[in-house]
Motif scaffolding. Structure first.
Motif, PDB file in Angstrom:
ATOM      1  N   ALA A  81       0.875  -1.167   0.000  1.00 11.75           N
ATOM      2  CA  ALA A  81       0.000   0.000   0.000  1.00 11.75           C
ATOM      3  C   ALA A  81       0.914   1.218   0.000  1.00 11.75           C
ATOM      4  N   SER A  82       0.650   2.143  -0.881  1.00  8.83           N
ATOM      5  CA  SER A  82       1.546   3.269  -1.112  1.00  8.83           C
ATOM      6  C   SER A  82       1.536   4.262   0.041  1.00  8.83           C
ATOM      7  N   ALA A  83       2.509   5.158   0.017  1.00 10.68           N
ATOM      8  CA  ALA A  83       2.543   6.227   1.022  1.00 10.68           C
ATOM      9  C   ALA A  83       1.270   7.059   0.961  1.00 10.68           C
ATOM     10  N   ALA A  84       0.756   7.307  -0.242  1.00 11.26           N
ATOM     11  CA  ALA A  84      -0.493   8.065  -0.375  1.00 11.26           C
ATOM     12  C   ALA A  84      -1.652   7.308   0.263  1.00 11.26           C
ATOM     13  N   GLU A  85      -1.674   5.983   0.115  1.00 10.95           N
ATOM     14  CA  GLU A  85      -2.739   5.189   0.753  1.00 10.95           C
ATOM     15  C   GLU A  85      -2.570   5.172   2.259  1.00 10.95           C
ATOM     16  N   VAL A  86      -1.326   5.156   2.734  1.00 12.93           N
ATOM     17  CA  VAL A  86      -1.090   5.271   4.174  1.00 12.93           C
ATOM     18  C   VAL A  86      -1.674   6.579   4.690  1.00 12.93           C
ATOM     19  N   ASP A  87      -1.444   7.666   3.967  1.00  8.96           N
ATOM     20  CA  ASP A  87      -1.949   8.971   4.395  1.00  8.96           C
ATOM     21  C   ASP A  87      -3.474   9.032   4.352  1.00  8.96           C
ATOM     22  N   THR A  88      -4.075   8.382   3.378  1.00 12.59           N
ATOM     23  CA  THR A  88      -5.531   8.415   3.222  1.00 12.59           C
ATOM     24  C   THR A  88      -6.233   7.506   4.218  1.00 12.59           C
ATOM     25  N   LEU A  89      -5.695   6.316   4.404  1.00 10.90           N
ATOM     26  CA  LEU A  89      -6.388   5.291   5.189  1.00 10.90           C
ATOM     27  C   LEU A  89      -5.936   5.222   6.634  1.00 10.90           C
ATOM     28  N   ASN A  90      -4.742   5.641   6.936  1.00 16.44           N
ATOM     29  CA  ASN A  90      -3.932   5.491   8.150  1.00 16.44           C
ATOM     30  C   ASN A  90      -3.136   4.198   8.041  1.00 16.44           C
ATOM     31  N   ILE A  91      -2.078   4.084   8.823  1.00 16.13           N
ATOM     32  CA  ILE A  91      -1.127   2.985   8.656  1.00 16.13           C
ATOM     33  C   ILE A  91      -1.756   1.641   8.999  1.00 16.13           C
ATOM     34  N   PHE A  92      -2.649   1.605   9.962  1.00 17.80           N
ATOM     35  CA  PHE A  92      -3.296   0.346  10.330  1.00 17.80           C
ATOM     36  C   PHE A  92      -4.098  -0.213   9.158  1.00 17.80           C
TER      37      PHE A  92
END
Length: 205
Positions: A81-92
């Motif tokens: 999962a990309s850094a952008a997805e981490v930012d959108t979804l949260n790391i969990f």
């Protein structure tokens, strides 16, 4: 056929077939890049010696085991999962997304999941979460190795493009060197903007 290794800590598994997938991730803590997950179904007829938590292995040993796992496993998949997805979804939630992508990429498909940690990733397949699973089951250990080697390779590639940040050395974690580089050069597009040290730098821009 049981997938337990007698020398490892006892682990009760409610499945005795050969399509058991171990799942693990690497990259929850770093400030930059994707979170990477791997799923591995090992072949009982082709055992692999030396499997353990990837953090307990040297880089050279991890890379050798990575190659052996890819050659001998019944199935494997590395996903992210990309850094952008981490930012959108949260790391969990991004971590669980990467895990589900890895599971869905297996061919043949898994029938049962053993997931490192204390939570399952919300997949429809049956399974169980295993705390310290990379030290308790060889399939999870194999997944941890594939994920670690893949993410480290991403950091080496990013280091080649931006050597001033030192990614090949710290692999994106919030080391003194990395934080100093953020102060000096600012965040890259690959940085996770929702993580506090990066967010502070963005406010200063």
């Amino acid at each position: 056929m049981s997938t337990e290794i007698a020398a490892w800590p006892p682990l009760e598994i409610a499945y005795q077939g050969d399509r058991l997938a171990g799942i693990d991730e690497v990259g929850r803590g770093p400030l930059v890049g994707s979170v990477v997950a791997a799923a591995v179904i090992l072949n009982p007829a082709m055992p692999i010696d030396g499997l353990t938590d990837s953090k307990k292995l040297t880089a050279r040993k991890r890379e050798a085991l990575d190659e052996e796992i890819r050659q001998k496993a019944l199935a494997f998949c590395v996903a992210e999962a990309s850094a952008a997805e981490v930012d959108t979804l949260n790391i969990f939630h991004a971590t669980h997304l990467a895990m589900r992508r890895a599971i869905d990429g297996l061919s043949p498909a898994a029938e049962y999941l053993l997931v490192d940690g204390n939570r399952q990733p919300g997949h429809a397949l049956p399974g169980q979460a295993v705390v310290k699973g990379d030290l308790r089951h060889h399939a999870i250990a194999a997944a941890s190795i594939l994920a670690k080697v893949a993410r480290d390779a991403q950091m080496v590639a990013l280091d080649a493009r931006h050597p001033e940040y030192g990614f090949a050395r710290h692999k994106g974690y919030a080391t003194t060197e990395h934080l100093a580089a953020l102060d000096a050069h600012g965040p890259l597009p690959e940085h996770r903007q929702s993580f506090a040290p990066v967010k502070r730098q963005l406010v200063l821009l």
